[in-house]
Design a protein around this motif. Structure first.
Motif, PDB file in Angstrom:
ATOM      1  N   PRO A 297       0.807  -1.221   0.000  1.00  0.00           N
ATOM      2  CA  PRO A 297       0.000   0.000   0.000  1.00  0.00           C
ATOM      3  C   PRO A 297       0.840   1.270   0.000  1.00  0.00           C
ATOM      4  O   PRO A 297       0.408   2.309  -0.515  1.00  0.00           O
ATOM      5  N   LEU A 298       2.044   1.217   0.555  1.00  0.00           N
ATOM      6  CA  LEU A 298       2.893   2.397   0.607  1.00  0.00           C
ATOM      7  C   LEU A 298       3.586   2.643  -0.733  1.00  0.00           C
ATOM      8  O   LEU A 298       3.782   3.800  -1.139  1.00  0.00           O
ATOM      9  N   PHE A 299       3.957   1.574  -1.432  1.00  0.00           N
ATOM     10  CA  PHE A 299       4.599   1.667  -2.747  1.00  0.00           C
ATOM     11  C   PHE A 299       3.852   0.740  -3.707  1.00  0.00           C
ATOM     12  O   PHE A 299       4.236  -0.418  -3.907  1.00  0.00           O
ATOM     13  N   PRO A 300       2.767   1.228  -4.322  1.00  0.00           N
ATOM     14  CA  PRO A 300       1.881   0.354  -5.091  1.00  0.00           C
ATOM     15  C   PRO A 300       2.304   0.092  -6.535  1.00  0.00           C
ATOM     16  O   PRO A 300       1.651  -0.702  -7.220  1.00  0.00           O
ATOM     17  N   ALA A 301       3.365   0.738  -7.016  1.00  0.00           N
ATOM     18  CA  ALA A 301       3.740   0.592  -8.435  1.00  0.00           C
ATOM     19  C   ALA A 301       5.143   0.008  -8.564  1.00  0.00           C
ATOM     20  O   ALA A 301       6.048   0.339  -7.786  1.00  0.00           O
ATOM     21  N   PRO A 303       8.827  -0.306 -10.117  1.00  0.00           N
ATOM     22  CA  PRO A 303       9.733   0.719 -10.627  1.00  0.00           C
ATOM     23  C   PRO A 303      10.386   0.344 -11.956  1.00  0.00           C
ATOM     24  O   PRO A 303      11.554   0.647 -12.179  1.00  0.00           O
ATOM     25  N   CYS A 304       9.654  -0.318 -12.833  1.00  0.00           N
ATOM     26  CA  CYS A 304      10.211  -0.666 -14.138  1.00  0.00           C
ATOM     27  C   CYS A 304      10.477   0.613 -14.928  1.00  0.00           C
ATOM     28  O   CYS A 304       9.616   1.508 -14.996  1.00  0.00           O
ATOM     29  N   THR A 305      11.642   0.725 -15.543  1.00  0.00           N
ATOM     30  CA  THR A 305      11.975   1.914 -16.329  1.00  0.00           C
ATOM     31  C   THR A 305      11.462   1.758 -17.751  1.00  0.00           C
ATOM     32  O   THR A 305      11.115   0.649 -18.188  1.00  0.00           O
ATOM     33  N   PRO A 306      11.430   2.839 -18.539  1.00  0.00           N
ATOM     34  CA  PRO A 306      10.978   2.738 -19.937  1.00  0.00           C
ATOM     35  C   PRO A 306      11.800   1.757 -20.766  1.00  0.00           C
ATOM     36  O   PRO A 306      11.291   1.204 -21.751  1.00  0.00           O
ATOM     37  N   ALA A 307      13.044   1.510 -20.388  1.00  0.00           N
ATOM     38  CA  ALA A 307      13.886   0.580 -21.143  1.00  0.00           C
ATOM     39  C   ALA A 307      13.566  -0.875 -20.835  1.00  0.00           C
ATOM     40  O   ALA A 307      14.042  -1.771 -21.537  1.00  0.00           O
ATOM     41  N   GLU A 308      12.768  -1.113 -19.792  1.00  0.00           N
ATOM     42  CA  GLU A 308      12.523  -2.478 -19.339  1.00  0.00           C
ATOM     43  C   GLU A 308      11.087  -2.905 -19.639  1.00  0.00           C
ATOM     44  O   GLU A 308      10.254  -3.062 -18.749  1.00  0.00           O
ATOM     45  N   GLN A 309      10.806  -3.128 -20.909  1.00  0.00           N
ATOM     46  CA  GLN A 309       9.448  -3.461 -21.332  1.00  0.00           C
ATOM     47  C   GLN A 309       8.981  -4.791 -20.750  1.00  0.00           C
ATOM     48  O   GLN A 309       7.828  -4.926 -20.329  1.00  0.00           O
ATOM     49  N   ALA A 310       9.863  -5.781 -20.727  1.00  0.00           N
ATOM     50  CA  ALA A 310       9.476  -7.086 -20.206  1.00  0.00           C
ATOM     51  C   ALA A 310       9.080  -6.983 -18.734  1.00  0.00           C
ATOM     52  O   ALA A 310       8.179  -7.683 -18.269  1.00  0.00           O
ATOM     53  N   CYS A 311       9.746  -6.129 -18.002  1.00  0.00           N
ATOM     54  CA  CYS A 311       9.403  -5.901 -16.601  1.00  0.00           C
ATOM     55  C   CYS A 311       7.998  -5.329 -16.489  1.00  0.00           C
ATOM     56  O   CYS A 311       7.169  -5.795 -15.696  1.00  0.00           O
ATOM     57  N   GLY A 312       7.702  -4.327 -17.310  1.00  0.00           N
ATOM     58  CA  GLY A 312       6.387  -3.706 -17.277  1.00  0.00           C
ATOM     59  C   GLY A 312       5.271  -4.624 -17.717  1.00  0.00           C
ATOM     60  O   GLY A 312       4.125  -4.477 -17.273  1.00  0.00           O
ATOM     61  N   ASP A 313       5.572  -5.593 -18.586  1.00  0.00           N
ATOM     62  CA  ASP A 313       4.552  -6.507 -19.110  1.00  0.00           C
ATOM     63  C   ASP A 313       4.335  -7.737 -18.241  1.00  0.00           C
ATOM     64  O   ASP A 313       3.418  -8.522 -18.487  1.00  0.00           O
ATOM     65  N   ALA A 314       5.170  -7.949 -17.263  1.00  0.00           N
ATOM     66  CA  ALA A 314       5.089  -9.163 -16.448  1.00  0.00           C
ATOM     67  C   ALA A 314       3.811  -9.186 -15.613  1.00  0.00           C
ATOM     68  O   ALA A 314       3.302  -8.141 -15.208  1.00  0.00           O
ATOM     69  N   PRO A 315       3.267 -10.368 -15.341  1.00  0.00           N
ATOM     70  CA  PRO A 315       2.035 -10.459 -14.538  1.00  0.00           C
ATOM     71  C   PRO A 315       2.254 -10.028 -13.099  1.00  0.00           C
ATOM     72  O   PRO A 315       3.355 -10.137 -12.551  1.00  0.00           O
ATOM     73  N   SER A 316       1.197  -9.536 -12.495  1.00  0.00           N
ATOM     74  CA  SER A 316       1.246  -9.064 -11.111  1.00  0.00           C
ATOM     75  C   SER A 316       0.704 -10.127 -10.176  1.00  0.00           C
ATOM     76  O   SER A 316      -0.108 -10.969 -10.565  1.00  0.00           O
ATOM     77  N   GLY A 317       1.130 -10.052  -8.938  1.00  0.00           N
ATOM     78  CA  GLY A 317       0.606 -10.957  -7.921  1.00  0.00           C
ATOM     79  C   GLY A 317      -0.525 -10.343  -7.121  1.00  0.00           C
ATOM     80  O   GLY A 317      -0.932 -10.884  -6.096  1.00  0.00           O
ATOM     81  N   GLY A 318      -1.061  -9.236  -7.591  1.00  0.00           N
ATOM     82  CA  GLY A 318      -2.150  -8.561  -6.886  1.00  0.00           C
ATOM     83  C   GLY A 318      -1.886  -7.080  -6.777  1.00  0.00           C
ATOM     84  O   GLY A 318      -0.827  -6.596  -7.154  1.00  0.00           O
ATOM     85  N   ALA A 319      -2.874  -6.359  -6.295  1.00  0.00           N
ATOM     86  CA  ALA A 319      -2.744  -4.906  -6.164  1.00  0.00           C
ATOM     87  C   ALA A 319      -3.239  -4.486  -4.779  1.00  0.00           C
ATOM     88  O   ALA A 319      -4.421  -4.245  -4.601  1.00  0.00           O
ATOM     89  N   PRO A 320      -2.350  -4.420  -3.823  1.00  0.00           N
ATOM     90  CA  PRO A 320      -0.907  -4.673  -3.888  1.00  0.00           C
ATOM     91  C   PRO A 320      -0.593  -6.155  -3.694  1.00  0.00           C
ATOM     92  O   PRO A 320      -1.465  -6.938  -3.304  1.00  0.00           O
ATOM     93  N   GLU A 321       0.657  -6.505  -3.925  1.00  0.00           N
ATOM     94  CA  GLU A 321       1.074  -7.897  -3.777  1.00  0.00           C
ATOM     95  C   GLU A 321       1.287  -8.289  -2.325  1.00  0.00           C
ATOM     96  O   GLU A 321       1.095  -9.441  -1.946  1.00  0.00           O
ATOM     97  N   VAL A 322       1.694  -7.340  -1.497  1.00  0.00           N
ATOM     98  CA  VAL A 322       1.769  -7.542  -0.052  1.00  0.00           C
ATOM     99  C   VAL A 322       0.660  -6.698   0.579  1.00  0.00           C
ATOM    100  O   VAL A 322       0.711  -5.468   0.540  1.00  0.00           O
ATOM    101  N   GLU A 323      -0.346  -7.375   1.123  1.00  0.00           N
ATOM    102  CA  GLU A 323      -1.502  -6.657   1.659  1.00  0.00           C
ATOM    103  C   GLU A 323      -1.124  -5.858   2.906  1.00  0.00           C
ATOM    104  O   GLU A 323      -0.106  -6.099   3.547  1.00  0.00           O
ATOM    105  N   ALA A 324      -1.987  -4.920   3.267  1.00  0.00           N
ATOM    106  CA  ALA A 324      -1.734  -4.026   4.392  1.00  0.00           C
ATOM    107  C   ALA A 324      -1.492  -4.794   5.690  1.00  0.00           C
ATOM    108  O   ALA A 324      -0.638  -4.419   6.497  1.00  0.00           O
ATOM    109  N   ASN A 325      -2.249  -5.897   5.899  1.00  0.00           N
ATOM    110  CA  ASN A 325      -2.081  -6.628   7.159  1.00  0.00           C
ATOM    111  C   ASN A 325      -0.713  -7.295   7.252  1.00  0.00           C
ATOM    112  O   ASN A 325      -0.127  -7.404   8.335  1.00  0.00           O
ATOM    113  N   ARG A 326      -0.176  -7.727   6.119  1.00  0.00           N
ATOM    114  CA  ARG A 326       1.153  -8.338   6.139  1.00  0.00           C
ATOM    115  C   ARG A 326       2.250  -7.286   6.344  1.00  0.00           C
ATOM    116  O   ARG A 326       3.223  -7.532   7.059  1.00  0.00           O
TER     117      ARG A 326
END
Length: 480
Positions: A297-301, A303-326
């Motif tokens: 929740p504190l850092f929801p995005a 940090p893939c740079t414009p040069a790292e397209q594969a990073c930006g296209d990779a699947p996510s583990g959720g939004a956010p991936e580490v929930e607030a309780n964790r």
């Protein structure tokens, strides 16, 4: 009037009949003031974490114990937080049975918090036998300042080198470390050799970085006692600051002011090698993102740079991936880890070493004693007299240790005074004695010998000690 424990000027007031009549007492002449005694055992000296935060554990688990005063319910929270600390994260998408720990990457440095904080302590740098190299990370930036006042990320690879990637995402680069010996001698003729590291990036996935890239290696720091340091009042930290060296002692510690995401403003920094983190929640969230590629929740995005397209296209583990309780569980865990008690505080050799520690001026930065205030949500941490041996301030440690990379208000030559409590148990907990921000020092004495800048006078004083005195100094440090 602020005084340093290394050169305290005591004023003894003699109360007499004059004082009873309302007349001000006269201070004793300076030549009658008794000197401060550091070669005696002080009350409570073995309780490094205070009465509430100290455990008598000198085993390999010494840095992994909860505050002994935690209630059963609060101890359950400690166990839950430790569970988050020990999770091995995996790439997304995962099967339903493992979906609660997917989201690793796309680019990452390690798969778990414990990978870099083995036993909650220091993991060895890459050249140490048995090391996986996961504990040494590389910060990257270019000249300039980010909108929040922090370092400006390198445009192609971001603010931290990522040596690993999930399937389909190339790792950014490989770090190569080379060492050059630097011989020297103590005043009595005994030789020593320091190993100066040089860092290079190879196998760069997206071409060379910006020509003005600044590179800074960082080893993970121990976790014990962090909540107690969080509970030290800001005014206590600031009263020790002397940015202009007004007292002329050659020490000019100053605070770092950093960006708090939670508060949306600049606040006092107190964690990290350059005091670049304001609190343990943000430090934990930053490690999730920077080290494991996990959003919070504190850092929801990512940090893939414009040069790292594969990073930006990779699947996510959720939004956010580490929930607030964790995130909250890990934050709680990091606040309530106890500090191991000191050993052999009454040993004559240790007491002699303590007196030498003060005599050569080490206590000018490594402040022995602090008192905690109130920290919201953590009543156990309040009102404790702790002995961390730090002032939480930035100090110029000279060109030999400089990384050349500013971090908020910290310059490329400044580092936060590292706490010394527990340092004598490093070999027991982690099986090595590698110290300083990149692990270049192979022993406590090498760590001292690397100090320069504001600590140069202390370093030179140590070099003038006899072999017996040096051994006493090291015995004191090993007792912490």
């Amino acid at each position: 009037m602020r005084t340093r424990q290394g050169w305290t000027l005591a004023v003894v007031l003699g109360f007499s009949a004059m004082a009873c009549r309302g007349e001000p007492p006269s201070p004793a002449p300076l030549d009658e003031v008794p000197p401060v005694r550091w070669d005696v055992v002080e009350p409570g000296e073995a309780l490094s974490g205070g009465e509430a935060g100290t455990v008598t554990d000198a085993s390999a688990q010494a840095f992994s114990q909860a505050l002994p005063v935690l209630t059963l319910e609060r101890r359950s929270g400690f166990v839950s937080g430790r569970g988050v600390f020990e999770i091995d994260w995996i790439p997304a998408p995962a099967s339903s049975s493992r979906a609660d720990r997917d989201g690793l990457g796309p680019l990452f440095h390690a798969v778990a918090c414990k990978s870099c904080h083995v036993g909650n302590g220091r993991t060895a740098p890459p050249d140490e036998p048995g090391s996986t190299g996961e504990a040494l990370l590389i910060r990257l930036s270019i000249p300039g300042m980010a909108p929040n006042g922090g370092p400006l990320p390198e445009p192609t690879y971001g603010d931290q080198l990522q040596p690993k990637g999930v399937p389909g995402v190339p790792a950014e680069a490989r770090l190569v470390v080379r060492h050059t010996p630097r011989p020297g001698t103590f005043a009595d003729g005994e030789p020593f050799t320091l190993m100066a590291p040089e860092y290079a990036l190879e196998e760069l996935a997206h071409g060379p970085p910006h020509p003005d890239t600044m590179l800074s290696p960082r080893l993970a720091q121990p976790l014990h006692g962090l909540g107690l340091l969080a509970a030290v009042p800001e005014e206590t930290v600031l009263e020790w600051a002397d940015p202009d060296d007004a007292n002329g002692d050659g020490i000019s510690g100053r605070p770092n002011r950093v960006w708090s995401v939670r508060q949306g403003r600049q606040v006092l920094g107190r964690f990290g090698w350059k005091a670049n983190q304001p609190d343990l929640e943000q430090q934990s969230a930053g490690a999730f993102l920077g080290d494991m590629g996990l959003t919070t929740p504190l850092f929801p995005a990512q940090p893939c740079t414009p040069a790292e397209q594969a990073c930006g296209d990779a699947p996510s583990g959720g939004a956010p991936e580490v929930e607030a309780n964790r995130l909250a569980a890990l934050t709680f865990y990091s606040h309530v880890i106890a500090v191991p008690a000191r050993r052999d505080v009454d040993s004559p050799q240790v007491l002699r070493g303590k007196a030498l520690f003060h005599r050569v001026g080490c206590a000018g930065c490594h402040r022995p004693t602090l008192t905690t205030g109130m920290l919201e949500g953590y009543p156990e941490l309040s009102g404790q007299t702790i002995r961390p041996y730090t002032d939480l301030l930035l100090h110029d440690l000279g060109e030999g240790l400089a990384d050349g990379r500013p971090d908020f208000e910290a310059t490329g030559r400044e580092w936060r005074t590292a706490p010394l409590w527990g340092i004598g148990l490093t070999a027991t907990v982690n099986g090595h004695t590698r110290l300083l921000h990149d692990g270049r020092a192979r022993s406590l004495m090498e760590a001292i010998l690397w100090h320069g800048g504001e600590a140069e006078a202390s370093r030179e004083a140590v070099k003038q000690l006899s072999k017996e005195e040096r051994e006493s100094l090291l015995m004191f440090l090993e007792s912490l």
